[in-house]
Structures are given as C-alpha cells and as structure tokens.
Scaffold this motif. Structure first.
Motif, short mmCIF file in Angstrom:
data_model
loop_
_atom_site.label_atom_id
_atom_site.label_comp_id
_atom_site.label_asym_id
_atom_site.label_seq_id
_atom_site.Cartn_x
_atom_site.Cartn_y
_atom_site.Cartn_z
N LEU A 28 33.82 28.76 -23.11
CA LEU A 28 32.71 29.82 -22.78
C LEU A 28 32.71 30.79 -24.75
O LEU A 28 33.40 31.00 -25.03
CB LEU A 28 32.39 30.69 -22.23
CG LEU A 28 32.27 32.51 -22.31
CD1 LEU A 28 30.33 31.99 -22.22
CD2 LEU A 28 32.98 33.06 -21.37
N ASP A 29 31.49 30.12 -24.87
CA ASP A 29 30.80 31.14 -26.01
C ASP A 29 30.45 32.45 -25.53
O ASP A 29 29.20 32.08 -25.04
CB ASP A 29 29.87 30.48 -27.44
CG ASP A 29 30.69 29.15 -27.28
OD1 ASP A 29 32.01 29.41 -27.36
OD2 ASP A 29 30.26 28.33 -27.92
N VAL A 30 30.66 33.31 -26.33
CA VAL A 30 29.72 34.75 -25.90
C VAL A 30 29.02 35.20 -27.88
O VAL A 30 29.62 36.14 -28.55
CB VAL A 30 30.19 35.43 -25.38
CG1 VAL A 30 29.52 36.59 -25.25
CG2 VAL A 30 31.30 35.67 -23.98
N ARG A 31 27.68 35.30 -28.08
CA ARG A 31 27.44 36.59 -28.91
C ARG A 31 26.62 37.15 -28.64
O ARG A 31 24.93 37.03 -27.49
CB ARG A 31 26.78 35.50 -29.12
CG ARG A 31 25.20 34.17 -29.14
CD ARG A 31 24.61 33.25 -29.93
NE ARG A 31 23.95 32.86 -29.60
CZ ARG A 31 22.53 32.33 -29.99
NH1 ARG A 31 22.73 31.71 -31.12
NH2 ARG A 31 20.96 31.65 -29.99
N PRO A 32 26.55 37.58 -29.31
CA PRO A 32 26.05 39.50 -29.55
C PRO A 32 24.01 38.88 -29.98
O PRO A 32 24.20 38.18 -31.05
CB PRO A 32 25.67 40.62 -30.02
CG PRO A 32 26.53 39.71 -31.37
CD PRO A 32 27.76 38.34 -30.99
N VAL A 33 23.01 39.51 -28.78
CA VAL A 33 21.61 39.25 -29.35
C VAL A 33 20.91 40.36 -29.49
O VAL A 33 21.22 41.41 -28.89
CB VAL A 33 20.71 38.48 -27.95
CG1 VAL A 33 21.77 37.43 -28.44
CG2 VAL A 33 21.04 38.53 -27.05
N ARG A 34 19.54 40.49 -29.82
CA ARG A 34 18.78 41.27 -29.69
C ARG A 34 17.48 41.34 -28.76
O ARG A 34 17.24 40.73 -28.57
CB ARG A 34 18.52 41.85 -30.91
CG ARG A 34 19.21 42.51 -32.06
CD ARG A 34 19.54 43.63 -31.51
NE ARG A 34 20.97 43.97 -32.78
CZ ARG A 34 21.47 45.40 -33.05
NH1 ARG A 34 21.17 46.10 -31.52
NH2 ARG A 34 22.19 45.83 -33.60
N MET A 35 17.69 42.30 -27.55
CA MET A 35 16.31 42.48 -26.13
C MET A 35 15.58 42.44 -26.91
O MET A 35 15.18 44.54 -27.30
CB MET A 35 17.38 42.73 -25.05
CG MET A 35 18.41 41.80 -24.62
SD MET A 35 18.76 39.94 -24.74
CE MET A 35 17.78 39.94 -23.10
N ALA A 36 15.02 42.53 -26.17
CA ALA A 36 13.05 43.64 -25.83
C ALA A 36 12.40 43.67 -24.47
O ALA A 36 13.12 42.94 -23.70
CB ALA A 36 12.17 42.30 -26.70
N HIS A 37 12.17 44.86 -24.90
CA HIS A 37 11.48 45.27 -23.17
C HIS A 37 10.26 45.90 -23.59
O HIS A 37 9.61 45.88 -24.20
CB HIS A 37 11.81 46.52 -22.98
CG HIS A 37 11.84 47.42 -21.29
ND1 HIS A 37 11.76 45.81 -20.48
CD2 HIS A 37 11.33 48.00 -20.99
CE1 HIS A 37 11.59 46.79 -19.23
NE2 HIS A 37 10.97 47.84 -19.97
N PRO A 38 8.53 45.00 -22.35
CA PRO A 38 9.32 44.00 -21.98
C PRO A 38 9.72 42.75 -22.11
O PRO A 38 9.69 42.14 -23.62
CB PRO A 38 8.03 43.23 -21.28
CG PRO A 38 7.50 43.82 -22.20
CD PRO A 38 7.70 44.78 -22.98
N LEU A 39 10.67 42.39 -21.24
CA LEU A 39 11.27 40.83 -21.33
C LEU A 39 9.57 39.62 -21.11
O LEU A 39 10.32 38.54 -22.16
CB LEU A 39 12.19 39.85 -21.36
CG LEU A 39 13.27 40.75 -20.85
CD1 LEU A 39 14.27 40.07 -20.32
CD2 LEU A 39 14.09 40.22 -22.46
N TYR A 40 9.11 39.58 -20.45
CA TYR A 40 7.72 38.95 -20.38
C TYR A 40 6.58 39.95 -20.14
O TYR A 40 6.66 41.04 -20.29
CB TYR A 40 7.79 37.98 -19.22
CG TYR A 40 8.08 39.12 -17.94
CD1 TYR A 40 7.35 39.28 -17.11
CD2 TYR A 40 10.05 39.54 -17.48
CE1 TYR A 40 7.43 40.34 -15.82
CE2 TYR A 40 9.57 39.98 -16.59
CZ TYR A 40 8.47 40.46 -16.21
OH TYR A 40 8.67 41.31 -14.51
N VAL A 41 5.32 39.05 -20.03
CA VAL A 41 3.52 40.32 -19.77
C VAL A 41 3.15 39.20 -19.03
O VAL A 41 3.35 37.71 -19.12
CB VAL A 41 3.24 40.22 -21.20
CG1 VAL A 41 4.09 41.30 -22.85
CG2 VAL A 41 2.43 38.88 -21.98
#
Length: 399
Positions: free
Chosen positions: A381-394
């Motif tokens: 397992l690797d865990v990496r931080p990511v930046r999330m947007a909201h909304p994820l979808y349209v």
C-alpha cells in the motif's frame, strides 16, 4: 522480522484476548476461549466495567455470559460512572485488590477507554489495583477486553479519535487523540478495534507513524485476537488487519501524511500468525483449498476485474480491495479518503490509497463457512496526499 519485534513476546507471560467490540453474547467461540485460557470451568474472572456508561448493567451482562460458559465471574466496582460509590475508596480497598490478585482472568468492558487509564493509571502511574491486574497476567493469567477494553491493550492507545480523516489530515494531540495505554500486548504492537466496521485504517496508519510503531493489529467487531507472546490466533465472526510498516517510507517534503511500501495482511477467523517468523498458518478449512498465488504460472483469478473505491474508509472497503487485488487480474487498485469541501473549492486535502501486487502477495479463499472468506497476505500500500475539488463531477448538459 526485525530484532525489535522480539520484544513482542519476551515479557508477556499471560494471554491477552483483544476483542474488537460489539461482542455478541452468542459468540461462544470468544466467550468460551476466555474461560478456557483462564483454566476452564470454575475459573475466577474479575470483571471491570470501568469504561462503561452503566457499569452495573455492563458488568452483569458480562458476568452472566461468562457464567454460562463455566466461569465464576464477579464485578469489581471500580468505575467513575458507578453511582453512590466512593471511587477512590473502592480503588484502594485491600480486599478488592486481593480479590483481583487471586483471579485467573480479568475482563474489561467497552465504553470510554480514557476512563480505564485515568482510573487505573492516573498521570501514567500504576495504582495498586492495576498492579494486581498485572500480577494476574504475569503469572500466566488472562487479560481480556472488548472495544475500550481492547484499546488499552497496547503501550500507546487512541484516547478519543473518532474522525479517521481528521487524523489523516494531521490532528494529533497527546491527551486528546492519543494517550498511554496499559501495554498488555507488549511495547511493539499497536492495537485498534471496531476496525473494518469503522474504516479505521485511516487513523491507524498515521498513528503508527507518529508513535513509532512498526506493527499494528486492527481487530474487527465480534472477533478477537488471542495473543500469547508473539503468537496471534484470530477467533470469532470475522478477522483482523495486520499492518506492517517496517519497510515503509514517507516524504517529509510533501507536508502532509504519506506512506510508501506499507504491507497489509488480512487474517480471517481461524488463522494464526507468528510475529517473530512472519509466517501465517491459514485456518484448516482454508488449507483444504488451493493457495492463491498471483505470481504462479497457473494463476487463474476468479474475479474478472477490480473496482475503484470512492470511499476507501467505508465499512469493510480496505479488505474488499485487498481481496480483489488478490483474486483479479488487476495489478493495482485505487481508493480515496476525503470529505467534500464547500462547493467551488479546489484545495481540500484528501488521500489516494494505492494497493498493488508484489511477488509475495498470496492468500486463500473458502466458502466452507457459508460466506466468501479470504485470507490475504502481503498486499502493498502507498498513501499519498491529493487535492480534491467540489464538485467532483458535473451533470451532462442538455443537447
């Protein structure tokens, strides 16, 4: 195994039975094992409902169930929430202390684990009552605990850390999210409970990294790990996740929690694991089936493909992903841990979980017990931080 892991078995004379919480009263495998390890019919068990909101009720239920399996169990009335009782007088009562000392087993109820450590080990100093409990353990007796009673089993413990994602994001304060435990499983093994039900892989990984643990064990509800020195046996309804960070690395330049090369193994009911050798012996009903080895030339995965996990911290998601990795053609599987921020935001901190195959991935599958049960060893397992947007979808626009 590294030499430091030798400490897992060196100082442990007794048996620790770590129960993942929500233990059903009809789970004979666990209740009977507590009595059996304590000496069988007639075994004297001291019941501590110190963590409980209603100590008398909790203790009565435990005593009745242990009695049905042959134990002579009694309530030790040392609990902050026990009405009409002088806690300090009970805690220091020589007769109660001696009663505990002469027991063959001690059983801790669920509730709030901070009440256990604050009562029995205030300021990190053991009381005479705690020393009596240790005397039972050190002469070969049993210390068992469910939920909160499981949390206190390791040297350090989660105190009040209910939000997995907040822990991943860096919320980590001594006396709040973590505290000293009582240490019955030795100094090198970290314990968590309610593990799969509550997606607690999200808090275990950063906790182990912060506290310097290399080996962790997350026990699922209505299940237990019987720990004798370096030997672990899983009993009850489901299993436990073994987390190994001995080869894991992180990048401090990323500025958020991250991990590369963690090793996860899911131990199912009936499985046994030796922490010193690293060897797992699958349950007998599993060993009647062929071992699943994705590196073998005759490997034929049962599942046609794996899935993306939109919430890797959902109930059971991490083990489902491990099983899919083992028994599908996929070389890797991805999942996310995040919480949507305000609409229009593009900077919420989330985490990508990447499970991937290496040559040592293997395991077993069996349907003999009426369900689809996997044992999965050495998923990486690797865990990496990511930046999330909201909304994820349209939504798609109308044509």
């Amino acid at each position: 195994m590294l030499m430091s892991v030798l400490a897992l078995g060196s100082a442990q004379a007794g048996t620790a039975i770590v129960i993942g919480g929500a233990l059903r009263h009809d789970n004979a495998a666990v209740w009977q094992r507590v009595v059996q390890e304590a000496g069988g019919a007639g075994a004297r068990v001291a019941v501590f409902a110190t963590a409980a909101g209603n100590p008398e009720r909790s203790a009565t239920q435990i005593i009745n169930t242990l009695g049905q399996h042959g134990a002579q169990a009694s309530f030790i009335p040392v609990a902050p929430r026990l009405p009409g009782v002088d806690l300090q007088a009970q805690l220091n009562d020589p007769a109660l202390i001696e009663q505990v000392r002469q027991s063959q087993a001690v059983f801790f109820s669920g509730g709030a684990q901070e009440l256990i450590v604050d009562t029995l080990q205030p300021g990190g100093q053991p009381t005479a009552m705690l020393q009596a409990i240790w005397a039972v353990f050190q002469r070969g007796g049993v210390v068992a605990g469910t939920s909160a009673g499981a949390a206190i089993m390791s040297r350090m413990m989660f105190r009040d850390a209910q939000d997995n994602l907040r822990i991943l994001q860096g919320q980590w304060r001594q006396g709040h999210e973590y505290d000293r435990g009582l240490g019955f499983v030795g100094p090198e093994l970290f314990i968590d409970q309610h593990f799969l039900k509550r997606g607690r892989i999200g808090r275990m990984l950063p906790a182990m990294q912060a506290l310097g643990y290399q080996i962790g064990l997350g026990v699922e509800e209505n299940s237990a790990a019987v720990i004798k020195g370096a030997q672990i046996e899983i009993i009850g309804a489901r299993g436990a996740l073994l987390v190994d960070l001995r080869e894991a690395r992180s990048d401090t330049k990323l500025g958020a929690f991250n991990l590369r090369g963690a090793r996860l193994s899911y131990l199912d009911q009936g499985d046994q694991h030796d922490l010193l050798s690293g060897q797992t012996t699958a349950a007998p009903h599993k060993r009647r089936e062929a071992r699943i080895d994705p590196s073998a030339s005759d490997y034929k995965p049962y599942l046609p493909h794996g899935h993306f996990f939109g919430d890797i911290l959902a109930e059971g998601a991490i083990v489902s992903a491990m099983a899919q990795l083992l028994d599908s053609p996929e070389r890797e599987l991805l999942g996310l841990a995040y919480e949507p921020g305000p609409r229009g935001s593009h900077n919420q901190l989330g985490f990508e979980f990447r499970l991937y195959k290496t040559p040592d991935l293997n395991g077993w599958f069996s349907g003999a017990l009426g369900s689809e049960d996997y044992t999965v060893l050495n998923a990486h397992l690797d865990v990496r931080p990511v930046r999330m947007a909201h909304p994820l979808y349209v939504p798609l626009p109308r044509r």
